[in-house]
Enzyme design. Sequence first.
Site, PDB file in Angstrom:
ATOM      1  N   LYS A 197      41.730  10.372  52.436  1.00 22.28           N
ATOM      2  CA  LYS A 197      40.274   9.480  52.244  1.00 22.28           C
ATOM      3  C   LYS A 197      39.273  10.225  53.243  1.00 22.28           C
ATOM      4  CE  LYS A 197      38.719   5.158  54.503  1.00 22.28           C
ATOM      5  NZ  LYS A 197      39.211   3.828  55.221  1.00 22.28           N
ATOM      6  N   LYS A 249      40.539   8.392  48.028  1.00 23.95           N
ATOM      7  CA  LYS A 249      39.469   7.882  48.020  1.00 23.95           C
ATOM      8  C   LYS A 249      38.413   8.588  48.578  1.00 23.95           C
ATOM      9  CE  LYS A 249      38.102   3.834  50.882  1.00 23.95           C
ATOM     10  NZ  LYS A 249      38.378   2.782  51.972  1.00 23.95           N
TER      11      LYS A 249
END
Length: 325
Positions: A197, A249
């Site tokens: 992420k 992400k």
Amino acid sequence: MNFDMPFRFRRLRRNASLRAMVREHQLTIDDLILPIFVEENITEAVAISSMPGVMRYPESQLGAVVQRAAAAGIKAVILFGVSHCKDQDGSDTWSDEGLMVRCIREAKRVEPSMMVISDNCFCEYTEHGHCGVIDAAGQVDNDLTLENLQRQSLAAARAGVDMLAPSGMMDGMIAAMREALDEEGFQQLPIMSYSTKFASAFYGPFRDAVDSNFKGDRNAYQMDAANGREAVAESIQDEAEGADILMVKPGMAYLDVLYRIREATTQPLAVYHVSGEYAMVKAAAAAGVVDEQAVVMESMLAFKRAGADLIITYYAHDIVEWLKG
Ligand code: PBG
């Protein structure tokens, strides 16, 4: 004139049936995970101005929202709580009467077959808006946060959650959760890690969505957008700690990362099509400069092609409709 070409790619593009027969990737309803925002102590749904079509729902409407997703054929939802009980540590997340627990129970009550996933973080439950406990130096304390994450995971597990999704980017988070879960008999509960992420400007509208008072940045725990090798290492580390599903992400700007992780593991891989990506398409479509359906469906196929098995997207309901068409 007879051109002597060894191969003609256009032969297999001559009509829709032929193109369908040789299509390498398909998007299906089973690939989709719908994010849902639930706010406590409100009575009516609140529209999120930067994300047209996305709402913060009162707890009383969560059941109906989950039922609507189930009726559409969506198999999984991920729940985000918007807390009014914030403190320094985000302790509401491990309270057996806290918002996260109540949302899980309600979603499972109305739709036992829905895959209910909890976003396991603290940022929507802390006064400072960071994803964990702040130490004397003003940094998020990794290991104290892990202890709280264990408490939170157990509360979610006891509430009947189907899958945990830790999004705080703490080192060792999967091992810590796995240890706590296994010790309490939750050996079968899967973890989908937000394993890679990035600290991303594409999360901007999410902060509106969760009504965050967060100032500053998450650069000391989320990843640097410049780093591709480290991006692979982050996911592989989480796999080694026992993560069942890995994730990248944001999505569109990180297709290379998705592909590199796909090559490095056999585990299922998810991608998060984040708030900023959604907001950008909505804004461009509203300005009349792109065809919304076409660009969203093309983006979803790009995720599949890059190696994603699962896609978390605010467009889930629209995609279901578009897949039917
Ligand atoms: C919480 C969390 C964030 C998102 C999902 N979980 C925000 C952040 O890390 O700043 C972003 C989702 C989106 O932008 O759609 N840690």
